[in-house]
Design an enzyme around this catalytic site. Structure first.
Site, PDB file in Angstrom:
ATOM      1  N   ASP A   1       0.827  -1.216   0.000  1.00  0.00           N
ATOM      2  CA  ASP A   1       0.000   0.000   0.000  1.00  0.00           C
ATOM      3  C   ASP A   1       0.866   1.273   0.000  1.00  0.00           C
ATOM      4  OD1 ASP A   1      -2.436   1.342  -0.029  1.00  0.00           O
ATOM      5  OD2 ASP A   1      -3.302   0.102   1.550  1.00  0.00           O
TER       6      ASP A   1
ATOM      7  N   ASP B   1      -9.690   3.362  -3.704  1.00  0.00           N
ATOM      8  CA  ASP B   1     -10.446   2.164  -3.312  1.00  0.00           C
ATOM      9  C   ASP B   1     -11.828   2.089  -3.953  1.00  0.00           C
ATOM     10  OD1 ASP B   1      -8.334   1.438  -1.760  1.00  0.00           O
ATOM     11  OD2 ASP B   1      -9.408   1.510   0.151  1.00  0.00           O
TER      12      ASP B   1
END
Ligand SMILES: *[C@@H]1O[C@H](CO)[C@@H](O)[C@H](O)[C@H]1NC(C)=O
Ligand SMILES: *[C@@H]1O[C@H](CO)[C@@H](O)[C@H](O)[C@H]1NC(C)=O
Ligand SMILES: *[C@@H]1O[C@H](CO)[C@@H](O)[C@H](O)[C@H]1NC(C)=O
Ligand SMILES: *[C@@H]1O[C@H](CO)[C@@H](O)[C@H](O)[C@H]1NC(C)=O
Ligand SMILES: *[C@@H]1O[C@H](CO)[C@@H](O)[C@H](O)[C@H]1NC(C)=O
Ligand SMILES: *[C@@H]1O[C@H](CO)[C@@H](O)[C@H](O)[C@H]1NC(C)=O
Ligand SMILES: *[C@@H]1O[C@H](CO)[C@@H](O)[C@H](O)[C@H]1NC(C)=O
Ligand SMILES: *[C@@H]1O[C@H](CO)[C@@H](O)[C@H](O)[C@H]1NC(C)=O
Length: 437
Positions: free
Chosen positions: A156, A221
């Site tokens: 991430d 996302d």
């Protein structure tokens, strides 16, 4: 490059990779590089994870037939770690939620025929505030791979250090972990972990992601609603051609049946993701999955195209539909798409409207269709041949729904069709007369 010279290179690759399964010239390119299929905890469980939930979901992957359908990775997302590293600087699993230790979990998953994936971050902390790997790349790669036994790392992009420390862009911070993974593989003579870049599409990752990883995230996302899907499809329509056997645009994990997604929306979601050759990570709580959603995930015809061993590229748009071609629009992305596959030309029509629509295209709008031929049409959701198409195909498509078809050559089209050319405005006889419509 000619087919003949390609075969020589292909044969060399074949020996190098030690792969004996390739059946076609292009098949060997795919070694280790097909989209990854599996389960990831985030969309259904967020931080509410522990070792028992992992094993319960894995066991459902088996009993529901998802492992047999090809979904063979079980991946943990954020929130598995203690907030602090050990005194010697090692990342450690949560002592309560993973009390048996990560190695116990990956050993169990491996014994069940799964591969296992873990999550990390290129900054000081993960997005959930757990330890990130910046300046700990070598040690953490070793922990993930050798101590814990993971096969896959999702990485991430939260909490990046000040510029005066990193002296790097996103590219450089991801390179640090990629180097650590590769160095470890060289030292240990074991395969590297698959590296999955969760960079949210920063700094044109579609142009460099393949240098490091198997896949790269192209957007923020995904949320479990149509607006989010349409937004992701729109962005990816402009970079669709970055995907090939060397690596994949990652459209983010699946949200089938979650939030307020309707059945048709879930079907469209799965179809677009699979045909664009995105990695496919199930993000539905398998303890409460419905037979309808399970049926979508197990569509063999669609999965086979996602895992095509012959053609590495995904589908790309040939017409935008509602808006003029190349219009960037988050609510009305491209609607008409096609691509090559082992068994023919794949065509997808996506209805971006809130109402049912009649959708139609001329076969030769797709680059992979030959002029002057008719085509057998196989419906990838009905799993049956529906018609022989001559020149065009028209279907009624539900709101936010999809039609996905495989077209294969069915011989010469009937004589005497008008206009004489599908590119009618250029249609010319040998003596130079325009004979089109
Ligand atoms: C998953 O589904 C089970 C069964 O319905 C339910 O008990 C559990 O709370 C769900 N988990 C989450 C995180 O929603
Ligand atoms: C974790 O680290 C923080 C910051 O370094 C420190 O304040 C805290 O006391 C540590 N907690 C434990 C349980 O060691
Ligand atoms: C995992 O831990 C449990 C409990 O200690 C033990 O019974 C089991 O054999 C272990 N499994 C593996 C694969 O190590
Ligand atoms: C780096 O940048 C931070 C934030 O601007 C600043 O506080 C710090 O003093 C800088 N460090 C150095 C070594 O310049
Ligand atoms: C679904 O949820 C999203 C986000 O909460 C919202 O914007 C949208 O209007 C909802 N759609 C329907 C049909 O309820
Ligand atoms: C092509 O058809 C064969 C035979 O039905 C099937 O096994 C294979 O998975 C198909 N390939 C693709 C990419 O759909
Ligand atoms: C997106 O396209 C629709 C249909 O053409 C249009 O009504 C809408 O205004 C567009 N949205 C933006 C932000 O341009
Ligand atoms: C499809 O072909 C017909 C002629 O047969 C032509 O009139 C029409 O404009 C074409 N449509 C598209 C979208 O190319």
């Amino acid at each position: 490059m000619s087919m003949a010279s390609f075969s020589v290179i292909a044969a060399t690759l074949l020996v190098t990779a030690g792969n004996v399964a390739a059946t076609s010239d292009f098949g060997v390119q795919s070694v280790g590089k097909l989209p990854v299929l599996g389960f990831n905890t985030w969309n259904a469980f967020q931080c509410n994870i522990d070792q028992d939930i992992m094993l319960q979901q894995a066991s459902l992957m088996k009993s529901l037939g998802l492992q047999a359908a090809g979904y063979n990775y079980i991946n943990i997302d954020d929130c598995y770690a203690e907030k602090n590293r050990t005194a010697s600087g090692d990342i450690q699993e949560d002592k309560i939620r993973f009390s048996r230790g990560m190695r116990n979990l990956t050993d169990t998953l491996h014994a069940q025929g799964f591969k296992a994936g873990i999550y990390g971050d290129a900054g000081w902390t993960t997005c959930g505030g757990y330890p990130g790997s910046y300046s700990h790349e070598e040690a953490d790669a070793k922990t993930f791979r050798e101590k814990w036994g993971f096969d896959y790392l999702k990485y991430d992009n939260c909490a990046i250090p000040f510029d005066n420390i990193t002296q790097e862009g996103t590219y450089g911070r991801y390179k640090r972990m990629s180097d650590a993974i590769q160095n470890l593989a060289k030292r240990s003579h074991k395969l590297p972990m698959i590296f999955s870049l969760c960079d949210w599409g920063w700094q044109q990752v579609n142009l460099w992601g393949a240098e490091f990883g198997q896949s790269w995230r192209t957007t923020g996302d995904i949320a479990p609603n149509w607006d989010s899907l349409a937004h992701i499809i729109n962005i990816n329509s402009f970079i669709a051609s970055s995907t090939h056997f060397y690596g994949h645009n990652d459209l983010d994990m699946l949200q089938l049946g979650n939030g307020n997604m309707t059945y048709e929306e879930s079907k469209s979601h799965f179809t677009v993701w699979a045909l664009m050759k995105s990695p496919l990570f199930i993000g539905t709580n398998l303890s409460s999955i419905t037979p309808e959603i399970l049926g979508i995930l197990k569509n063999k015809d669609i999965l086979a195209i996602n895992q095509d061993p012959v053609w590495g590229e995904g589908i790309t748009p040939f017409r935008w539909g509602i808006n003029p071609d190349w219009t960037f629009n988050a609510t009305h992305p491209a609607e008409y798409w096609s691509g090559r596959s082992q068994n023919g030309t794949v065509v997808m029509m996506l209805n971006s409207q809130n109402v049912e629509a009649e959708m139609s295209f001329n076969l030769t709008e797709s680059a992979w269709i030959r002029a002057g031929r008719q085509y057998k049409v196989y419906d990838l959701w009905a799993h049956t041949q529906t018609e022989i198409a001559v020149r065009s195909i028209t279907k009624r498509v539900p709101p936010h729904g999809v039609v996905a078809m495989l077209l294969s050559d069915a011989g010469q089209e009937p004589a005497g069709l008008y206009p004489a050319c599908s590119v009618w405005w250029q249609c010319t006889s040998i003596t130079g007369e325009r004979v089109g419509g």
